[in-house]
Design an enzyme around this catalytic site. Structure first.
Site, PDB file in Angstrom:
ATOM      1  N   SER A  29       1.083  -1.119   0.278  1.00 29.03           N
ATOM      2  CA  SER A  29      -0.136  -0.251   0.187  1.00 29.03           C
ATOM      3  C   SER A  29       1.150   1.657  -0.334  1.00 29.03           C
ATOM      4  O   SER A  29       0.058   2.432  -0.044  1.00 29.03           O
ATOM      5  CB  SER A  29      -0.935  -0.099   1.223  1.00 29.03           C
ATOM      6  OG  SER A  29      -0.059  -0.514   2.402  1.00 29.03           O
ATOM      7  N   ASN A 116      -2.230  -2.413  13.478  1.00 29.95           N
ATOM      8  CA  ASN A 116      -4.051  -2.205  13.005  1.00 29.95           C
ATOM      9  C   ASN A 116      -4.279  -0.818  13.885  1.00 29.95           C
ATOM     10  O   ASN A 116      -5.314  -0.466  13.621  1.00 29.95           O
ATOM     11  CB  ASN A 116      -4.187  -3.854  13.502  1.00 29.95           C
ATOM     12  CG  ASN A 116      -4.385  -4.985  12.623  1.00 29.95           C
ATOM     13  OD1 ASN A 116      -3.997  -4.693  12.105  1.00 29.95           O
ATOM     14  ND2 ASN A 116      -5.141  -5.528  13.757  1.00 29.95           N
ATOM     15  N   THR A 161     -39.992  26.156 -10.928  1.00 22.64           N
ATOM     16  CA  THR A 161     -40.267  24.634 -10.918  1.00 22.64           C
ATOM     17  C   THR A 161     -40.030  24.106 -11.627  1.00 22.64           C
ATOM     18  O   THR A 161     -40.981  24.637 -12.830  1.00 22.64           O
ATOM     19  CB  THR A 161     -41.532  25.125  -9.711  1.00 22.64           C
ATOM     20  OG1 THR A 161     -42.658  25.009 -10.473  1.00 22.64           O
ATOM     21  CG2 THR A 161     -41.667  25.637  -8.195  1.00 22.64           C
ATOM     22  N   HIS A 162     -40.235  23.203 -11.582  1.00 17.73           N
ATOM     23  CA  HIS A 162     -40.172  22.101 -12.829  1.00 17.73           C
ATOM     24  C   HIS A 162     -38.853  22.936 -14.282  1.00 17.73           C
ATOM     25  O   HIS A 162     -39.429  22.435 -15.309  1.00 17.73           O
ATOM     26  CB  HIS A 162     -41.348  21.843 -13.527  1.00 17.73           C
ATOM     27  CG  HIS A 162     -42.348  21.945 -12.516  1.00 17.73           C
ATOM     28  ND1 HIS A 162     -42.235  20.564 -12.076  1.00 17.73           N
ATOM     29  CD2 HIS A 162     -43.052  22.419 -11.050  1.00 17.73           C
ATOM     30  CE1 HIS A 162     -43.110  20.131 -10.480  1.00 17.73           C
ATOM     31  NE2 HIS A 162     -44.228  21.389 -10.970  1.00 17.73           N
ATOM     32  N   SER A 283     -12.967  26.319 -27.299  1.00 14.14           N
ATOM     33  CA  SER A 283     -12.535  25.499 -27.844  1.00 14.14           C
ATOM     34  C   SER A 283     -11.946  25.696 -29.294  1.00 14.14           C
ATOM     35  O   SER A 283     -11.519  27.052 -29.880  1.00 14.14           O
ATOM     36  CB  SER A 283     -14.345  25.555 -29.042  1.00 14.14           C
ATOM     37  OG  SER A 283     -13.549  24.995 -29.810  1.00 14.14           O
ATOM     38  N   LYS A 289     -16.397  30.241 -29.313  1.00 14.07           N
ATOM     39  CA  LYS A 289     -17.093  29.807 -27.932  1.00 14.07           C
ATOM     40  C   LYS A 289     -16.268  30.334 -27.226  1.00 14.07           C
ATOM     41  O   LYS A 289     -15.305  29.956 -26.193  1.00 14.07           O
ATOM     42  CB  LYS A 289     -16.856  28.343 -28.190  1.00 14.07           C
ATOM     43  CG  LYS A 289     -18.217  27.565 -28.954  1.00 14.07           C
ATOM     44  CD  LYS A 289     -19.429  26.913 -28.774  1.00 14.07           C
ATOM     45  CE  LYS A 289     -18.986  26.144 -27.372  1.00 14.07           C
ATOM     46  NZ  LYS A 289     -19.830  24.722 -27.559  1.00 14.07           N
ATOM     47  N   ASN A 291     -16.520  28.667 -23.043  1.00 10.32           N
ATOM     48  CA  ASN A 291     -17.399  26.844 -21.991  1.00 10.32           C
ATOM     49  C   ASN A 291     -16.797  27.166 -20.971  1.00 10.32           C
ATOM     50  O   ASN A 291     -16.060  27.267 -20.158  1.00 10.32           O
ATOM     51  CB  ASN A 291     -16.820  25.708 -22.938  1.00 10.32           C
ATOM     52  CG  ASN A 291     -17.562  25.828 -24.528  1.00 10.32           C
ATOM     53  OD1 ASN A 291     -18.061  26.205 -25.051  1.00 10.32           O
ATOM     54  ND2 ASN A 291     -15.974  24.958 -25.139  1.00 10.32           N
ATOM     55  N   GLU A 296     -18.701  22.490 -15.424  1.00 10.81           N
ATOM     56  CA  GLU A 296     -19.060  21.148 -15.567  1.00 10.81           C
ATOM     57  C   GLU A 296     -18.499  20.116 -15.298  1.00 10.81           C
ATOM     58  O   GLU A 296     -18.676  18.557 -14.639  1.00 10.81           O
ATOM     59  CB  GLU A 296     -19.104  20.868 -17.667  1.00 10.81           C
ATOM     60  CG  GLU A 296     -19.911  21.221 -18.182  1.00 10.81           C
ATOM     61  CD  GLU A 296     -19.320  22.221 -19.890  1.00 10.81           C
ATOM     62  OE1 GLU A 296     -19.746  20.584 -20.579  1.00 10.81           O
ATOM     63  OE2 GLU A 296     -18.391  22.559 -19.836  1.00 10.81           O
ATOM     64  N   TYR A 323      -9.996  -6.823  12.459  1.00  9.07           N
ATOM     65  CA  TYR A 323      -8.951  -6.397  11.465  1.00  9.07           C
ATOM     66  C   TYR A 323      -8.849  -6.414  10.362  1.00  9.07           C
ATOM     67  O   TYR A 323      -8.998  -8.148  10.476  1.00  9.07           O
ATOM     68  CB  TYR A 323      -7.834  -5.222  12.082  1.00  9.07           C
ATOM     69  CG  TYR A 323      -6.554  -4.875  10.381  1.00  9.07           C
ATOM     70  CD1 TYR A 323      -6.904  -3.666   9.823  1.00  9.07           C
ATOM     71  CD2 TYR A 323      -6.137  -6.007   9.876  1.00  9.07           C
ATOM     72  CE1 TYR A 323      -6.102  -2.995   8.863  1.00  9.07           C
ATOM     73  CE2 TYR A 323      -5.421  -5.634   8.534  1.00  9.07           C
ATOM     74  CZ  TYR A 323      -5.162  -4.272   8.540  1.00  9.07           C
ATOM     75  OH  TYR A 323      -4.973  -3.644   7.218  1.00  9.07           O
ATOM     76  N   LYS A 331      -7.946   3.192   1.861  1.00  9.73           N
ATOM     77  CA  LYS A 331      -7.472   5.067   1.404  1.00  9.73           C
ATOM     78  C   LYS A 331      -6.935   6.025   0.275  1.00  9.73           C
ATOM     79  O   LYS A 331      -8.138   6.673   0.242  1.00  9.73           O
ATOM     80  CB  LYS A 331      -6.464   4.652   1.974  1.00  9.73           C
ATOM     81  CG  LYS A 331      -6.004   3.990   3.435  1.00  9.73           C
ATOM     82  CD  LYS A 331      -4.426   3.499   3.798  1.00  9.73           C
ATOM     83  CE  LYS A 331      -4.707   3.119   4.640  1.00  9.73           C
ATOM     84  NZ  LYS A 331      -5.157   1.849   4.756  1.00  9.73           N
TER      85      LYS A 331
HETATM   86  N1  ARG Z   1      -0.991  -1.360   4.893  1.00  9.16           N
HETATM   87  C1  ARG Z   1      -1.956  -2.060   6.279  1.00  9.16           C
HETATM   88  C2  ARG Z   1      -3.409  -1.511   6.081  1.00  9.16           C
HETATM   89  O1  ARG Z   1      -3.862   0.062   4.963  1.00  9.16           O
HETATM   90  C3  ARG Z   1      -1.741  -1.175   7.702  1.00  9.16           C
HETATM   91  C4  ARG Z   1      -2.044  -2.789   8.295  1.00  9.16           C
HETATM   92  C5  ARG Z   1      -1.791  -3.603   7.942  1.00  9.16           C
HETATM   93  N2  ARG Z   1      -1.982  -4.958   9.507  1.00  9.16           N
HETATM   94  C6  ARG Z   1      -1.867  -5.946   9.238  1.00  9.16           C
HETATM   95  N3  ARG Z   1      -2.205  -6.778  10.021  1.00  9.16           N
HETATM   96  N4  ARG Z   1      -1.338  -7.163   8.789  1.00  9.16           N
HETATM   97  O2  ARG Z   1      -4.271  -1.557   5.520  1.00  9.16           O
END
Ligand code: ARG
Length: 464
Positions: A29, A116, A161-162, A283, A289, A291, A296, A323, A331
């Site tokens: 990660s 964790n 409205t509408h 454009s 144009k 825009n 948007e 966990y 994330k």
């Molecule tokens: N990179 C892990 C996460 O984002 C960290 C926690 C890892 N914990 C474990 N028991 N492997 O969740």
């Protein structure tokens, strides 16, 4: 701990083989959680201080850890830190570098802690910062809207409205409608922030620890109100991220509604507003144009933010306590939603500050479409004591007459009106103008300029 190059230095004691490259790829990660480096180091500093204060590690080790962590932070800030995929995540990247810098003392940092509770703490700190930033971003947008409302407190425009012309309203009133929405959004982030502000650190892997830790101390050091009261919940709670995403989704929904109005209003068919060059694009083929791309894109950002909410709800659904690695998927969704929302809020604030309402066009549009028909019906009720349902019917007949003649209500002659309802007097013309119409709507929360000015004053005080 094994020094073997073939297995992970952090957890490889029982492993003979290194992970497969695919395993490493799905497991790592670090590519995204390095965004939590500052929070990770903050959390570790608080933990090390507490361990020393409780006599669990020596002051000298705590000093080395503190200095090492500060060095790592500056390496990361200068872009000199080498992140390693083999070390999986930000937690192990930092700890491994700490060992290179200070030696054995680094190995004591992870006493009475697990990744964790560490990741839950880091992520909470990150989300909490984003909640604060979002509340600020909403404040800036609201201030821009209030400035527009103040400048256009008695500028009339059609209320819809509408998407059909309904009754005249004031520009200021329309702007303040969005202020109400964005203020509720800010309230949702504030509520969520207050609820989430409990510290998971010290929950360790899931069960707490046998070391005599002081969770109050780490909670306080990290700006939490208190430690979370159940270690299983502490490491498996991601509600705070879900609440961030749901508040973000509602905010993005509001932004998209406003963006849609700006797209419509800035079109050649409406010409209600002129957007600034700074927030428009051209454009490459059609030279004429201009825009409303920013509007948007804001309208579209809600798609990925809603997507992030649904993605994380789906990840968390059905997970057993405590966990599970599934939770590492939290994330990227939150990071992307937070970035998208921050950008959308800033772009909307810029557009709103710059845009110019076209007062003439707005007034003409406000008068079109028999927008003061309700005022006429109300006059029949007030002056002729007619039941509202009858007044509605008489007004409908007058609208039909005007429509057949291809004119507006004030263009009908008194004779023509009296042919429909003999008791009508020429006083009726005073209520058919759009300015009279909006000025008469003085009920609390109504569109009358005096109401708008009172609300502007209230908001200015609140948003200071
Ligand atoms: N990179 C892990 C996460 O984002 C960290 C926690 C890892 N914990 C474990 N028991 N492997 O969740």
């Amino acid at each position: 701990m094994s020094d073997s190059k073939s297995s992970n230095a952090m957890w490889g004691g029982r492993f003979a083989d290194a992970p497969d490259a695919i395993m490493e790829a799905i497991n790592a990660s670090i590519g995204f959680d390095k965004r939590m480096a500052r929070q990770d180091i903050e959390g570790s500093r608080a933990h090390a201080l507490m361990l020393a204060a409780q006599g669990i590690i020596t002051d000298s080790d705590a000093d080395k850890i503190r200095e090492g962590l500060l060095t790592i932070l500056s390496e990361i800030e200068r872009g000199e830190f080498e992140f390693s995929t083999a070390l999986e995540d930000i937690h192990m990247n930092v700890e491994s570098r700490l060992r290179e810098l200070i030696g054995d003392a680094a190995g004591r940092l992870h006493t009475a802690r697990s990744r964790n509770d560490q990741v839950a703490t880091d992520f909470k700190l990150w989300v909490r910062d984003q909640m604060d930033a979002t509340i600020e971003g909403l404040g800036a947008l609201m201030r821009a809207l209030v400035a527009q409302a103040e400048a256009g407190a008695d500028m009339v425009m059609p209320g819809f409205t509408h998407l059909q012309v309904a009754q005249p309203v004031t520009w200021g009133h329309h702007m303040l409608a969005y202020v109400e929405m964005f203020n509720r959004d800010a309230g949702r982030f504030r509520d969520a922030r207050a609820r989430m502000n409990e510290c998971p650190l010290g929950a360790a892997a899931l069960a707490g620890t046998s070391f005599p830790i002081d969770r109050e101390m780490t909670a306080r050091a990290l700006g939490f109100d208190r430690p979370s009261a159940n270690s299983l919940d502490a490491v498996s709670d991601r509600d705070f991220a879900l609440e961030f995403l749901s508040a973000a989704a509602i905010t993005a929904t509001h932004l998209s509604r406003m963006a849609e109005e700006l797209v419509i209003w800035s079109s050649a068919q409406f010409r209600f507003v002129t957007l600034s060059d700074r927030f428009s694009t051209g454009s490459s083929i059609m030279p004429q144009k201009k825009n409303p791309d920013a509007a948007e894109l804001i309208r579209a950002k809600v798609g990925r933010i809603n997507g992030a909410l649904v993605a994380l709800l789906t990840v968390m659904k059905g997970l057993p306590l405590a966990y599970s690695k599934d939770m590492q998927e939290d994330k990227e969704q939150v990071f992307d939603a937070a970035d998208s929302l921050a950008l959308a809020l800033a772009a909307m604030a810029g557009m709103v500050a710059d845009m110019r309402p076209n007062a003439k066009v707005l007034e003409q549009a406000a008068a079109a479409g028999f927008s003061t028909a309700t005022d006429l019906a109300d006059w029949l009720v007030r002056r002729l004591n007619m039941p509202f349902r009858d007044a509605h019917h008489v007004t409908g007949a007058l609208v039909k007459l005007a429509e057949d003649k291809g004119c507006d209500l004030p263009d009908l002659s008194l004779d023509e009106m009296q042919a429909v309802c003999a008791d009508i007097t020429d006083e009726v013309y005073s209520v058919l103008g759009v300015h009279n119409s909006v000025s008469s709507r003085t009920s609390y929360g109504g569109t009358a300029p005096e109401q708008v000015r009172a609300q502007v004053a209230r908001w200015k005080e609140m948003l200071e």
